[in-house]
Design an enzyme around this catalytic site. Structure first.
Site, mmCIF file in Angstrom:
data_model
loop_
_atom_site.group_PDB
_atom_site.id
_atom_site.type_symbol
_atom_site.label_atom_id
_atom_site.label_comp_id
_atom_site.label_asym_id
_atom_site.label_seq_id
_atom_site.Cartn_x
_atom_site.Cartn_y
_atom_site.Cartn_z
ATOM 1 N N HIS A 31 50.030 37.446 36.262
ATOM 2 C CA HIS A 31 49.341 37.033 37.490
ATOM 3 C C HIS A 31 49.350 35.508 37.525
ATOM 4 O O HIS A 31 49.134 34.860 36.506
ATOM 5 C CB HIS A 31 47.904 37.553 37.505
ATOM 6 N N CYS A 37 51.103 37.636 44.535
ATOM 7 C CA CYS A 37 50.422 36.438 44.024
ATOM 8 C C CYS A 37 51.382 35.295 43.710
ATOM 9 O O CYS A 37 51.128 34.150 44.058
ATOM 10 C CB CYS A 37 49.576 36.774 42.798
#
Length: 302
Positions: free
Chosen positions: A61, A175
């Site tokens: 992430h 993301c």
């Protein structure tokens, strides 16, 4: 990825397992003469082993951190799913509703503080650029625009083959793509990035040329195609959107199983359905280098 005029209201049926952006705040206005450090933040979403099928996956992430030299305050900015990953990847099949029901939105979240321990312990916290308060404020305006018009999360990248220059049929929108857009915006505003290696995770499907099937109304509406509607529902039937990250990956392998056996995948992208004639190696999770951007000289005066 298509831009939309506004963000639709979320349906009360769509319930998040975790609150989206619980400590989020507005992006502050920085003093023009401020000097702001920009940090690259990355950590594993989850370490996952699944037999010998794909071994150890590097699912990361990404976020970006800022530190103001005038106030000493730190900030984190990231982009993620409003209703968790499963909801963005799989629809709900609701009783009494013909069409699959999607709880899919992604958005930016901005909050004060950088959780140093989280990023440092498992991943990356590294200075990539230094910008002025003016650049930061211009970036904040852009984030607002980006957030209001780029609203749907897209898990999959779809391309023709694993070759470096192969055709990309559909690009993911998640993301890391937001972080890359943010870096590019800062570079266009004049930010100079350090020369360091930066890698990102992509989940890639491999397919021959996609076939356009239609939208929700044309497939599932009163004049719709009953056979196609049933095939799409049947494809999504085994997958459960409300789930933990762990269950999501179990479903991911269920997909691989079906896709490899039947060479088919139904993709919902920008509110339209496509059929993907899948081909070997079907699905790959890659962690590859994407260099930090170089600004476009023309836009330095922006």
């Amino acid at each position: 990825h298509r831009r939309f005029d506004f963000r639709p209201k979320t349906d009360p049926y769509c319930q998040a397992r975790y609150t989206f952006c619980p400590t989020g705040s507005a992006i502050p206005l920085m003093k023009e003469e401020d000097v702001i450090e920009v940090y690259r933040l990355q950590a594993p979403v989850w370490e996952f082993k699944y037999g010998d099928l794909l071994g150890h996956l590097k699912i990361m992430h990404d976020a970006v951190g800022f530190k103001s030299s005038l106030t000493g305050k730190n900030y984190t900015m990231e982009w993620y799913e409003l209703f968790q990953l499963g909801n963005c990847t799989f629809p709900h099949l609701r009783p009494g509703m013909d069409a699959p029901f999607w709880c899919n939105q992604g958005a930016a979240c901005f909050y004060e503080g950088i959780d140093d321990a989280h990023w440092k312990a498992n991943g990356t916290l590294v200075l990539v650029a230094t910008i002025s308060g003016t650049m930061f404020n211009e970036m904040a305006q852009w984030v607002k625009y980006d957030n209001e018009t780029g609203i749907y999360y897209e898990t999959w990248t779809v391309q023709a083959s694993p070759d470096k220059n192969s055709t990309v049929w559909f690009d993911s929108y998640e993301c890391s793509k937001f972080i890359l857009r943010t870096y590019q915006k800062l570079a266009d505003l004049g930010a100079v990035f350090k020369k360091i290696q930066t890698n990102y995770t992509s989940i890639i499907l491999f397919s021959g040329e996609p076939i356009y099937l239609g939208n929700e109304t044309s497939i599932f509406g009163p004049q719709g195609n009953k056979t196609l509607a049933a095939a799409i529902r049947d494809f999504y039937n085994p997958f459960k959107p409300h789930q933990s990250v762990r269950e999501f990956f179990v479903d991911l392998f269920r997909i691989i199983d079906r896709v490899i056996l039947n060479h088919q995948f139904y993709l919902f992208y920008n509110l339209e359905y496509w059929f993907l004639p899948m081909k070997s190696p079907y699905l790959k999770i890659i962690y590859e280098e994407v260099p930090l951007p170089v600004g476009s000289k023309a836009s330095f005066g922006v």
